[in-house]
Write an enzyme that holds these catalytic residues in place. Sequence first.
Site, PDB file in Angstrom:
ATOM      1  CG  HIS A  94      -6.881   5.381   1.206  1.00 27.01           C
ATOM      2  ND1 HIS A  94      -7.519   6.377   1.464  1.00 27.01           N
ATOM      3  CD2 HIS A  94      -7.528   4.217   1.926  1.00 27.01           C
ATOM      4  CE1 HIS A  94      -8.854   6.098   2.218  1.00 27.01           C
ATOM      5  NE2 HIS A  94      -8.457   4.667   2.472  1.00 27.01           N
ATOM      6  CG  ASN A 121     -10.854  -0.967   8.675  1.00 21.07           C
ATOM      7  OD1 ASN A 121      -9.796  -1.092   9.206  1.00 21.07           O
ATOM      8  ND2 ASN A 121     -11.633  -1.743   8.060  1.00 21.07           N
ATOM      9  CG  ASP A 162      -6.910   9.510   1.153  1.00 23.84           C
ATOM     10  OD1 ASP A 162      -6.750   9.129   2.220  1.00 23.84           O
ATOM     11  OD2 ASP A 162      -7.902   9.117   0.497  1.00 23.84           O
ATOM     12  CG  ASN A 178     -13.734   3.108   5.529  1.00 25.18           C
ATOM     13  OD1 ASN A 178     -14.828   3.803   5.795  1.00 25.18           O
ATOM     14  ND2 ASN A 178     -13.234   2.226   4.525  1.00 25.18           N
ATOM     15  CE1 TYR A 191      -3.878  -3.707   5.805  1.00 21.40           C
ATOM     16  CE2 TYR A 191      -4.159  -5.137   7.591  1.00 21.40           C
ATOM     17  CZ  TYR A 191      -3.541  -4.835   6.252  1.00 21.40           C
ATOM     18  OH  TYR A 191      -2.991  -5.894   5.753  1.00 21.40           O
ATOM     19  CE1 TYR A 202      -3.943  -2.206   0.790  1.00 21.33           C
ATOM     20  CE2 TYR A 202      -2.336  -3.231   2.577  1.00 21.33           C
ATOM     21  CZ  TYR A 202      -3.563  -3.279   1.470  1.00 21.33           C
ATOM     22  OH  TYR A 202      -4.410  -4.452   1.476  1.00 21.33           O
TER      23      TYR A 202
END
Length: 208
Positions: free
Chosen positions: A30, A86, A111, A132, A84, A25
Amino acid sequence: MAYCPAMDANGTWLVVGLGNPGPRYAGNRHNVGAMVVDELVTRHGAGSKLRSHKARAAVGEVRVGTLPGGAPGPRAVLAVPSCYMNESGGPVKALAKFYSVEPERIVVVHDELDIPAGAIRLKIGGGEGGHNGLRSISSALGTKDYLRVRVGIGRPPGRMDPADFVLRDFSVTERKELPFLLSDAADATEQLLSDGLLATQQRWHSPA
């Protein structure tokens, strides 16, 4: 909760850059919030990198800028959750408790789809816009009244799902502009800590 731009310079700020962990990622749109915190780490020499904290985050402590008379600027804890997106709320709440930081001195860098690519906007409170990470933080803190540095990534092209768009790497063209975007967002974050929200908004929200 009202935000006072002339807060005690000796108070601690918590600056959190949002993203997802791991190399898969790292280059995603994001993750631009985490990239901005990395830029701040580089600028202020918080070691060669952030260090692991029991709050499930990587953390470094710095002084941002210089006060009139030459005294060191405000103390800031720079952090990137190691979970993560969320689940960001848990680490943010734990760090705020550990460093005794009130919500109005928490700055979340993230973002933002609803802002043109390359633009920077700032606010305190308000909705999460389907983000999230912000939703998790608001839930964990029990308030939306924390500061946000919103880094514009623009809307996805055509009919692409926004969830797919944010989890893709910046395009080749975007990557050429990315260093400038990260530098601008870091500048805005530093000004927010030293000058307050209103002055920072007046600079970054004004037409070019």
